[in-house]
Design a protein around this motif. Sequence first.
Motif, PDB file in Angstrom:
ATOM      1  N   UNK A  47       0.886  -0.896   0.145  1.00 11.60           N
ATOM      2  CA  UNK A  47       0.044  -0.037   0.033  1.00 11.60           C
ATOM      3  C   UNK A  47       0.925   1.242  -0.015  1.00 11.60           C
ATOM      4  N   UNK A  48       1.731   1.391   1.000  1.00 11.42           N
ATOM      5  CA  UNK A  48       2.919   2.541   0.964  1.00 11.42           C
ATOM      6  C   UNK A  48       3.440   2.474  -0.610  1.00 11.42           C
TER       7      UNK A  48
ATOM      8  N   UNK B 217       3.186   5.845  -3.060  1.00 10.83           N
ATOM      9  CA  UNK B 217       4.375   6.492  -3.780  1.00 10.83           C
ATOM     10  C   UNK B 217       4.359   6.690  -5.141  1.00 10.83           C
ATOM     11  N   UNK B 218       3.741   5.719  -5.824  1.00 11.19           N
ATOM     12  CA  UNK B 218       3.865   5.633  -7.321  1.00 11.19           C
ATOM     13  C   UNK B 218       2.935   6.837  -8.124  1.00 11.19           C
TER      14      UNK B 218
END
Length: 109
Positions: free
Chosen positions: A56-57, A61-62
């Motif tokens: 999820x993190x 960030x993408x």
Amino acid sequence: MEPYIYGQGGLLSGASDWFNRNRGGNPLMNEGAQMQADFYRSPAYTQGFNQLRDRGLSLLGSQVAGNPFMQGMPAAPPQPIPQQPMPQQPIPQLGGRATIMPVRGNTYY
């Protein structure tokens, strides 16, 4: 309504009395709580939760996926599918009389 909820013998006092009599819970409640605690303490659960969190993190960030249609239309528009006529089905004639259809004990005319 207020006496039913807050009064003597009302909903809240009944719940409080039950809690005071069963502070430790009944055996089935204790077994379920223990099973849930064991599940959350499991290394497999911790590993799966960590993988979910890390994925999820990384998605946060993408970049957002681009829209391929913003690049222009395709070289040739797709050709329409030729329509085929539907075959005609004969309509049954009832001969002017009513049809009786029983449905779950009721009769509909």
